[in-house]
Design an enzyme around this catalytic site. Sequence first.
Site, short mmCIF file in Angstrom:
data_model
loop_
_atom_site.label_atom_id
_atom_site.label_comp_id
_atom_site.label_asym_id
_atom_site.label_seq_id
_atom_site.Cartn_x
_atom_site.Cartn_y
_atom_site.Cartn_z
N ASN A 1 41.06 39.46 52.39
CA ASN A 1 40.15 40.36 53.10
C ASN A 1 40.52 40.52 54.57
O ASN A 1 40.34 41.60 55.15
CB ASN A 1 38.70 39.89 52.97
CG ASN A 1 38.14 40.19 51.59
OD1 ASN A 1 38.75 40.93 50.82
ND2 ASN A 1 36.99 39.63 51.27
N HIS B 1 37.07 31.36 46.44
CA HIS B 1 36.83 32.80 46.55
C HIS B 1 37.56 33.54 45.45
O HIS B 1 38.77 33.72 45.48
CB HIS B 1 37.29 33.28 47.95
CG HIS B 1 36.94 34.70 48.22
ND1 HIS B 1 37.80 35.58 48.83
CD2 HIS B 1 35.82 35.40 47.95
CE1 HIS B 1 37.22 36.76 48.91
NE2 HIS B 1 36.02 36.67 48.39
N GLU C 1 41.14 32.05 46.17
CA GLU C 1 41.45 31.41 47.45
C GLU C 1 40.65 30.10 47.52
O GLU C 1 39.42 30.12 47.43
CB GLU C 1 41.08 32.34 48.61
CG GLU C 1 41.96 33.58 48.66
CD GLU C 1 41.49 34.64 49.65
OE1 GLU C 1 42.33 35.45 50.08
OE2 GLU C 1 40.29 34.67 49.99
N SER D 1 32.35 35.56 50.54
CA SER D 1 33.49 36.38 51.00
C SER D 1 33.58 36.34 52.51
O SER D 1 34.67 36.40 53.06
CB SER D 1 33.29 37.84 50.61
OG SER D 1 33.18 37.99 49.25
N1 LIG Z 1 30.98 41.51 44.46
C1 LIG Z 1 32.19 41.21 44.91
O1 LIG Z 1 33.13 42.01 44.86
C2 LIG Z 1 32.45 39.82 45.47
C3 LIG Z 1 33.77 39.34 45.51
C4 LIG Z 1 34.01 38.04 45.97
C5 LIG Z 1 32.96 37.27 46.40
N2 LIG Z 1 31.67 37.75 46.37
C6 LIG Z 1 30.59 36.87 46.82
O2 LIG Z 1 29.95 36.33 45.67
C7 LIG Z 1 28.57 36.11 45.92
C8 LIG Z 1 27.74 36.86 44.89
O3 LIG Z 1 28.04 38.22 44.97
P1 LIG Z 1 27.69 39.24 43.77
O4 LIG Z 1 28.37 40.51 44.10
O5 LIG Z 1 27.93 38.58 42.47
O6 LIG Z 1 26.11 39.41 43.99
P2 LIG Z 1 25.00 39.88 42.93
O7 LIG Z 1 23.88 40.44 43.73
O8 LIG Z 1 25.61 40.72 41.86
O9 LIG Z 1 24.53 38.52 42.25
C9 LIG Z 1 23.83 37.52 42.92
C10 LIG Z 1 22.91 36.86 41.90
O10 LIG Z 1 22.40 35.63 42.43
C11 LIG Z 1 21.08 35.46 41.93
N3 LIG Z 1 20.43 34.48 42.79
C12 LIG Z 1 19.95 34.63 44.04
N4 LIG Z 1 19.46 33.46 44.49
C13 LIG Z 1 19.63 32.54 43.51
C14 LIG Z 1 19.36 31.15 43.37
N5 LIG Z 1 18.81 30.45 44.36
N6 LIG Z 1 19.70 30.55 42.20
C15 LIG Z 1 20.27 31.24 41.21
N7 LIG Z 1 20.56 32.55 41.28
C16 LIG Z 1 20.24 33.19 42.42
C17 LIG Z 1 20.49 36.85 41.94
O11 LIG Z 1 19.39 36.93 41.05
C18 LIG Z 1 21.68 37.71 41.51
O12 LIG Z 1 21.69 37.92 40.11
C19 LIG Z 1 28.33 36.53 47.37
O13 LIG Z 1 28.45 35.43 48.21
C20 LIG Z 1 29.47 37.53 47.60
O14 LIG Z 1 29.83 37.66 48.95
C21 LIG Z 1 31.39 39.01 45.90
#
Ligand SMILES: NC(=O)c1ccc[n+]([C@@H]2O[C@H](COP(=O)([O-])OP(=O)(O)OC[C@H]3O[C@@H](n4cnc5c(N)ncnc54)[C@H](O)[C@@H]3O)[C@@H](O)[C@H]2O)c1
Length: 282
Positions: free
Chosen positions: A190, A140, A152, A119
């Site tokens: 964003n 995204h 995106e 993000s």
């Molecule tokens: N949560 C949101 O609203 C949102 C929206 C858009 C984008 N994002 C982006 O998406 C990404 C993930 O966010 P999230 O909210 O899902 O996080 P999250 O913490 O819910 O999930 C991340 C997951 O990745 C796993 N992980 C970490 N390292 C790893 C690896 N090397 N191999 C495999 N799995 C691994 C963790 O165990 C965890 O389950 C981030 O970059 C975030 O900025 C989040």
Amino acid sequence: MEIRSVGVVGLGTMGAGIAQVSVQSGHETVGREISDELNERARSTIDRYLTRAVEKGRMSQESKDAALERLRLTTSLDDLADCDLVIEAIVEELEPKRELFAELERVCRPETILATNTSALSVSAIAEGLERPERVIGMHFFNPAPVLRLVEIVRAERSSDDAVAAAYAWAEGAGKQPVRCNDTPGFIVNRILIPLLNDCVRVLDEAGVSPDDLDKAMTNGAGWPMGPCALVDLVGIDIHVHASEALHAALGEDRMAPPERLLSMQREGKLGRKTGEGFFRY
Ligand SMILES: NC(=O)c1ccc[n+]([C@@H]2O[C@H](COP(=O)([O-])OP(=O)(O)OC[C@H]3O[C@@H](n4cnc5c(N)ncnc54)[C@H](O)[C@@H]3O)[C@@H](O)[C@H]2O)c1
């Protein structure tokens, strides 16, 4: 290039949703977490969402079973070797993402498209130092990924036209509404929404308004489908604060910095829906 098989790395909030989008749209999908337990947690999350869709008559039992059969889960990155597209959704930190992309470069075929769901980080920075940065792009998604249609498609400094076009076509084929943009802080939504939501939160104190009334004002006066306080509660106060800090660090406008009120809610653990309390109680 046509994308048939998809890898999703990281099956948390976003990755599980993205994997669901992929299997539902007919793609063989390999999901990779760091433990079997986390893999199983993701499978049951997807199963639960699809079961609800069947119960509500939006999906047949056969389609649900077929979708789940397309999902393969692993803890080994090597199992992503045959994927045409890999979407990364791990922690929002530059170093782990860079390490992962370097590993993916070793494991996957040279033409595999490597996408990040970041993000707030620069996609170009994630691709820096790779042998083939031209195949790295941003995809995204928005939370919840199976519900919100926008994706995106982010063109980084060295992304190729082919990689951007293939990711766009895949997203469209998966029933999404993709849009293209450059790799600038906050991309499109964003960049606009974060400072705007911060303004809304500041108005609570400046104008002495209750969260209820602010939401009433913006839904009835500005036609917003959801009030700003309800929206920040849904996104999560911590996620919003983190995104605000990143945008502020990148672009420096005062309104991008998280308002004090949100920082104190974060300190008190009132993170919105996920903790049962934010601006509202759930
Ligand atoms: N949560 C949101 O609203 C949102 C929206 C858009 C984008 N994002 C982006 O998406 C990404 C993930 O966010 P999230 O909210 O899902 O996080 P999250 O913490 O819910 O999930 C991340 C997951 O990745 C796993 N992980 C970490 N390292 C790893 C690896 N090397 N191999 C495999 N799995 C691994 C963790 O165990 C965890 O389950 C981030 O970059 C975030 O900025 C989040």
